[in-house]
Design an enzyme around this catalytic site. Structure first.
Site, mmCIF file in Angstrom:
data_model
loop_
_atom_site.group_PDB
_atom_site.id
_atom_site.type_symbol
_atom_site.label_atom_id
_atom_site.label_comp_id
_atom_site.label_asym_id
_atom_site.label_seq_id
_atom_site.Cartn_x
_atom_site.Cartn_y
_atom_site.Cartn_z
ATOM 1 C CB THR A 24 -26.184 57.956 81.663
ATOM 2 O OG1 THR A 24 -25.319 58.126 82.795
ATOM 3 C CG2 THR A 24 -26.733 59.315 81.249
ATOM 4 N NE ARG A 38 -28.250 68.304 77.705
ATOM 5 C CZ ARG A 38 -28.053 67.381 78.638
ATOM 6 N NH1 ARG A 38 -26.842 66.886 78.823
ATOM 7 N NH2 ARG A 38 -29.051 66.955 79.383
ATOM 8 C CG ASP A 68 -30.207 64.737 86.029
ATOM 9 O OD1 ASP A 68 -30.317 63.660 85.415
ATOM 10 O OD2 ASP A 68 -29.704 65.756 85.513
ATOM 11 C CE LYS A 85 -31.269 60.785 80.997
ATOM 12 N NZ LYS A 85 -30.488 61.110 79.783
ATOM 13 C CB THR A 86 -34.003 67.278 82.588
ATOM 14 O OG1 THR A 86 -32.896 66.532 83.114
ATOM 15 C CG2 THR A 86 -34.389 68.354 83.584
#
Length: 329
Positions: free
Chosen positions: A158, A217, A109, A64-65
């Site tokens: 999330t 990740r 975020d 997402k980032t």
């Protein structure tokens, strides 16, 4: 088994030591989202207007980032980064919004950590690019309108359920990030294995993929540790036994479960008469935040049938008990 022949066009991407793709073409996975973003960016360019506000929703580690950064780069705008938990006061929001330049992207975020009153304060900023600020208190209080430069808000979360409905309604699109396939994870790993000048056997690649929970990740972080292991032992061809040894050092089993996952299963297995345990009680027993349990640990355990969620709490399944007895870190 993931065969090396199945990894097509995986090494045509520019290799970057930062592990982040440089544009949409080099972003692995989330093809539906990439396609829609390209359409939106093209339209906003044609119409000479700022990109609609977006919400990126999905589990941690799915990009997402990274994707927010690629959106910023593709439209040539400045990306202003903030955390939801850091915007606790109205003044915090006013300060960050008033400093945005035209077409800047504000990326927040964990946007679900914004308090409801802070979410409400964003309404006029998101719709009409202004803020109503109240100065003073009581009868002498005055309202001042602060005009803002047109900007795009991208919120990553999330926990979509933590956002109020009026706040969600002010975003053009809510993008749901999907799980990665084994082929996609394999491609990501192969790209960065090449950057480390490492080759890997098919069976070793399979074990490495299985240990990542299909999360990019986790895959990249694990691969970094494998690279360190190979440097220490002067290895250029990675074998299955190398991966297993490295995972053992990291206290990760072949299915991707770590020490915390095992501890959670053990706590549930020790519950008196296998009674359900509420997530807040689990949080207290395990010394970890509720969000971490719900967003990071539980999805994988639920998906693999190791635990169940009931109205009274969490319970370990028969499969989970067998897994515990058969596997020890």
């Amino acid at each position: 088994m993931i065969n090396n022949d199945d990894i097509i066009q995986d090494l045509e991407q520019p290799i970057r030591k930062s592990f982040r793709p440089i544009d949409f073409n080099n972003f692995m996975g989330q093809a539906r989202i990439i396609k829609q973003l390209n359409l939106m960016i093209h339209a906003s360019d044609k119409l000479q207007k700022n990109l609609d506000h977006l919400i990126f929703f999905g589990a941690p580690g799915l990009g997402k980032t990274t994707l927010a950064g690629l959106v910023s780069g593709s439209i040539g705008s400045n990306l202003v980064y903030s955390q939801g938990q850091s915007l606790t006061k109205i003044g915090d929001v006013a300060a960050i919004l008033s400093n945005l330049k035209e077409n800047d992207i504000l990326f927040v975020d964990e946007v679900h950590r914004l308090k409801p009153n802070v979410q409400e304060f964003f309404y006029t900023a998101l719709e009409d690019f202004y803020l109503d600020i109240v100065i003073g208190k009581g009868p002498t209080a005055k309202s001042m309108r602060l005009d803002l430069q047109p900007f795009t808000f991208i919120g990553a979360t999330t926990r979509l359920d933590k956002l109020t409905q009026p706040f969600r309604d002010r975003f053009g699109v809510i993008f749901k990030f999907e799980e990665y396939t084994k082929i996609e994870i394999a491609k990501i790993l192969k790209i960065h294995l090449k950057s480390f000048d490492l080759e890997i056997k098919d069976d070793a690649l399979d074990v490495l993929i299985s240990s990542t929970k299909s999360v990019p990740r986790i895959a990249i972080n694990t691969l970094k540790r494998v690279h360190e292991y190979c440097l220490f032992h002067n290895i250029s061809l990675v074998l299955k036994r190398h991966i297993l040894d490295c995972l053992s050092l990291l206290s990760i089993d072949q299915s991707g479960l770590n020490q915390f996952d095992f501890k959670l299963l053990e706590v549930l297995s020790e519950s008196r008469e296998m009674r359900p345990i509420g997530v807040k009680t689990l949080s207290s027993l395990l010394g970890e935040e509720v969000d971490y349990i719900e967003c990071i640990c539980e999805p994988f355990l639920l998906k693999n049938g190791l635990i169940q969620k009931t109205s009274s709490g969490r319970i370990i399944t028969t499969k989970g008990l067998k897994f515990l007895s058969d596997n020890k870190l």
